[in-house]
Write a protein that holds these residues in place. Structure first.
Motif, PDB file in Angstrom:
ATOM      1  N   GLY A 223      -6.571   2.128  -9.569  1.00 58.39           N
ATOM      2  CA  GLY A 223      -7.223   2.853  -8.489  1.00 58.39           C
ATOM      3  C   GLY A 223      -6.507   4.150  -8.181  1.00 58.39           C
ATOM      4  O   GLY A 223      -7.139   5.207  -7.980  1.00 58.39           O
ATOM      5  N   HIS A 224      -5.181   4.105  -8.175  1.00 57.04           N
ATOM      6  CA  HIS A 224      -4.371   5.295  -7.912  1.00 57.04           C
ATOM      7  C   HIS A 224      -4.552   6.337  -9.012  1.00 57.04           C
ATOM      8  O   HIS A 224      -4.788   7.519  -8.746  1.00 57.04           O
ATOM      9  CB  HIS A 224      -2.905   4.875  -7.793  1.00 57.04           C
ATOM     10  N   THR A 249      -8.072  -1.926  -5.206  1.00 56.98           N
ATOM     11  CA  THR A 249      -8.302  -0.594  -5.777  1.00 56.98           C
ATOM     12  C   THR A 249      -8.274   0.473  -4.683  1.00 56.98           C
ATOM     13  O   THR A 249      -7.731   1.574  -4.872  1.00 56.98           O
ATOM     14  CB  THR A 249      -9.653  -0.562  -6.511  1.00 56.98           C
ATOM     15  N   ALA A 250      -8.860   0.150  -3.521  1.00 55.38           N
ATOM     16  CA  ALA A 250      -8.870   1.106  -2.411  1.00 55.38           C
ATOM     17  C   ALA A 250      -7.457   1.472  -1.975  1.00 55.38           C
ATOM     18  O   ALA A 250      -7.204   2.613  -1.569  1.00 55.38           O
ATOM     19  CB  ALA A 250      -9.658   0.525  -1.238  1.00 55.38           C
ATOM     20  N   MET A 251      -6.517   0.538  -2.059  1.00 55.45           N
ATOM     21  CA  MET A 251      -5.128   0.844  -1.709  1.00 55.45           C
ATOM     22  C   MET A 251      -4.574   1.947  -2.616  1.00 55.45           C
ATOM     23  O   MET A 251      -3.844   2.833  -2.172  1.00 55.45           O
ATOM     24  CB  MET A 251      -4.273  -0.411  -1.823  1.00 55.45           C
ATOM     25  N   GLY A 252      -4.919   1.881  -3.890  1.00 50.74           N
ATOM     26  CA  GLY A 252      -4.494   2.939  -4.807  1.00 50.74           C
ATOM     27  C   GLY A 252      -5.130   4.275  -4.468  1.00 50.74           C
ATOM     28  O   GLY A 252      -4.495   5.334  -4.603  1.00 50.74           O
ATOM     29  N   ILE A 253      -6.390   4.236  -4.022  1.00 52.79           N
ATOM     30  CA  ILE A 253      -7.070   5.470  -3.617  1.00 52.79           C
ATOM     31  C   ILE A 253      -6.366   6.093  -2.411  1.00 52.79           C
ATOM     32  O   ILE A 253      -6.154   7.315  -2.357  1.00 52.79           O
ATOM     33  CB  ILE A 253      -8.546   5.184  -3.298  1.00 52.79           C
ATOM     34  N   TYR A 254      -5.980   5.256  -1.444  1.00 49.04           N
ATOM     35  CA  TYR A 254      -5.270   5.765  -0.269  1.00 49.04           C
ATOM     36  C   TYR A 254      -3.992   6.500  -0.681  1.00 49.04           C
ATOM     37  O   TYR A 254      -3.682   7.582  -0.180  1.00 49.04           O
ATOM     38  CB  TYR A 254      -4.903   4.596   0.655  1.00 49.04           C
ATOM     39  N   TRP A 281      -5.609  -3.475   8.534  1.00 47.43           N
ATOM     40  CA  TRP A 281      -4.321  -2.913   8.940  1.00 47.43           C
ATOM     41  C   TRP A 281      -3.922  -1.700   8.114  1.00 47.43           C
ATOM     42  O   TRP A 281      -2.833  -1.165   8.269  1.00 47.43           O
ATOM     43  CB  TRP A 281      -3.238  -3.995   8.847  1.00 47.43           C
ATOM     44  N   MET A 282      -4.805  -1.273   7.215  1.00 43.44           N
ATOM     45  CA  MET A 282      -4.526  -0.070   6.447  1.00 43.44           C
ATOM     46  C   MET A 282      -4.658   1.139   7.359  1.00 43.44           C
ATOM     47  O   MET A 282      -5.247   1.067   8.439  1.00 43.44           O
ATOM     48  CB  MET A 282      -5.474   0.014   5.244  1.00 43.44           C
ATOM     49  N   GLY A 283      -4.096   2.272   6.939  1.00 44.12           N
ATOM     50  CA  GLY A 283      -4.137   3.464   7.781  1.00 44.12           C
ATOM     51  C   GLY A 283      -4.955   4.566   7.144  1.00 44.12           C
ATOM     52  O   GLY A 283      -4.466   5.227   6.233  1.00 44.12           O
ATOM     53  N   PRO A 284      -6.186   4.788   7.605  1.00 41.54           N
ATOM     54  CA  PRO A 284      -6.905   4.089   8.667  1.00 41.54           C
ATOM     55  C   PRO A 284      -7.473   2.753   8.184  1.00 41.54           C
ATOM     56  O   PRO A 284      -7.546   2.518   6.980  1.00 41.54           O
ATOM     57  CB  PRO A 284      -8.040   5.068   9.004  1.00 41.54           C
TER      58      PRO A 284
END
Length: 340
Positions: A223-224, A249-254, A281-284
């Motif tokens: 994702g990153h 995958t979204a964590m990698g995008i963040y 709890w992710m930001g945002p």
């Protein structure tokens, strides 16, 4: 008349007790010997009689993951444990190290463990493996199958196509037109269904974004890497929104957005898929498609135990509904970026 066990033993070059061990799924038989005897048993039509459920002395309920490395797996284990605890069973885990099909040594181990049931998560069985489990009355259910399951294979899934459609429709309704998707492996059924839903939503909205379709691995690293590639494009070509095939995958995008100095959601909106506990709890906090993983796992556990008791399901393919959870990672696109 079928050949006797003694005749099968003679053909296999082993003793009659060894054939009996294989027939009854007992341990201490070399894999090569077991394979030879199994082939002869199938050839001569030997299989355990149907009827009353056979007791499972092991008291085990087995979960098979193709990869056991994420919070997603934890939610599934939690659901199976909920049912196992009620039934007085112990949950054991297997992993196929990223392969979508389990190898034959795994089947040999299952026959030795003789579990009350087997739940395969994003994994598939070959025809031979299915026959081995069926011939020993070891019930099995596939959860989120990697490919299209055979007609006689019970499976539990979720409305992946609808989830992909809903996520993309949400972004379209906010005004986004350059919407990228980072799915999982192209060979995996749930990833293909989510991307098909994404495509359907774009077609309904009159948007062509084939150039923004990417296949990842359902892991943070992919994702990153892919998000950095997409978000490094000039502002006029950069996607204003990304639909991630799962929350991991979204964590990698963040992380990619942070490294490139882009704000979520002011500069780019992100939607995930799963609704893992960490998503809030992710930001945002992550807007995501909730698939009820714990409920799916509980349903798979109950189904496989019912099969072991001789109860046939009303439906072989069960799909639980997805729903969109809107949080802080999605907003209207930046001014001037609405036009594709």
């Amino acid at each position: 008349m079928p050949a006797t066990l003694a005749e099968i033993a003679r053909q296999a070059g082993v003793s009659a007790p060894t054939v009996s061990k294989v027939l009854n799924g007992r341990a201490h038989v070399a894999p090569a010997t077991r394979d030879k005897v199994e082939a002869l048993l199938r050839e001569h039509g030997y299989r355990r009689k149907r009827g009353a459920a056979r007791p499972r002395p092991s008291g085990l309920l087995e979960i098979v993951f193709h990869e056991l490395i994420s919070m997603w797996a934890t939610e599934i284990i939690r659901g199976v444990e909920n049912v196992a605890r009620q039934e007085g069973l112990t949950v054991v885990l297997s992993e196929s190290s990223g392969r979508e099909e389990m190898g034959l040594p795994w089947v040999d181990g299952v026959l030795t463990r003789d579990p009350a049931g087997v739940i395969l998560v994003m994994s598939d069985l070959t025809a031979v493996q299915r026959e081995l489990l069926v011939s020993r009355d070891v019930p099995f259910v596939v959860m989120d199958p990697a490919g299209y399951p055979a007609d006689d294979v019970p499976s539990i899934g979720t409305t992946n196509w609808q989830g992909g459609y809903t996520a993309t429709r949400h972004l379209l309704d906010l005004g986004h037109r350059r919407i990228a998707v980072i799915g999982g492996p192209e060979s995996v059924l749930c990833s293909r269904a989510r991307i098909d839903g994404y495509r359907a939503a774009l077609e309904t909205g009159g948007v062509d974004c084939d150039a923004l379709v990417r296949h990842g691995t359902f892991q943070t690293e992919a994702g990153h890497r892919i998000a950095r590639e997409l978000l490094s494009a000039p502002a006029a070509d950069r996607p204003t929104a990304l639909f991630a095939g799962n929350d991991v995958t979204a964590m990698g995008i963040y992380q990619a957005a942070r490294e490139l100095g882009l704000r979520i959601p002011e500069d780019v909106s992100v939607v995930g898929f799963d609704d893992l506990p960490v998503s809030a709890w992710m930001g945002p906090p992550l807007t995501t498609v909730r698939q009820p993983l714990v409920d799916m796992a509980e349903a798979a556990a109950r189904l496989v135990l019912d099969l072991g008791r001789g109860v046939q399901p009303g439906m072989r393919r069960v799909e639980l509904a997805t729903s969109l959870v809107v949080r802080g990672s999605t907003a209207e696109p930046p001014p001037g970026a609405q036009d594709a």
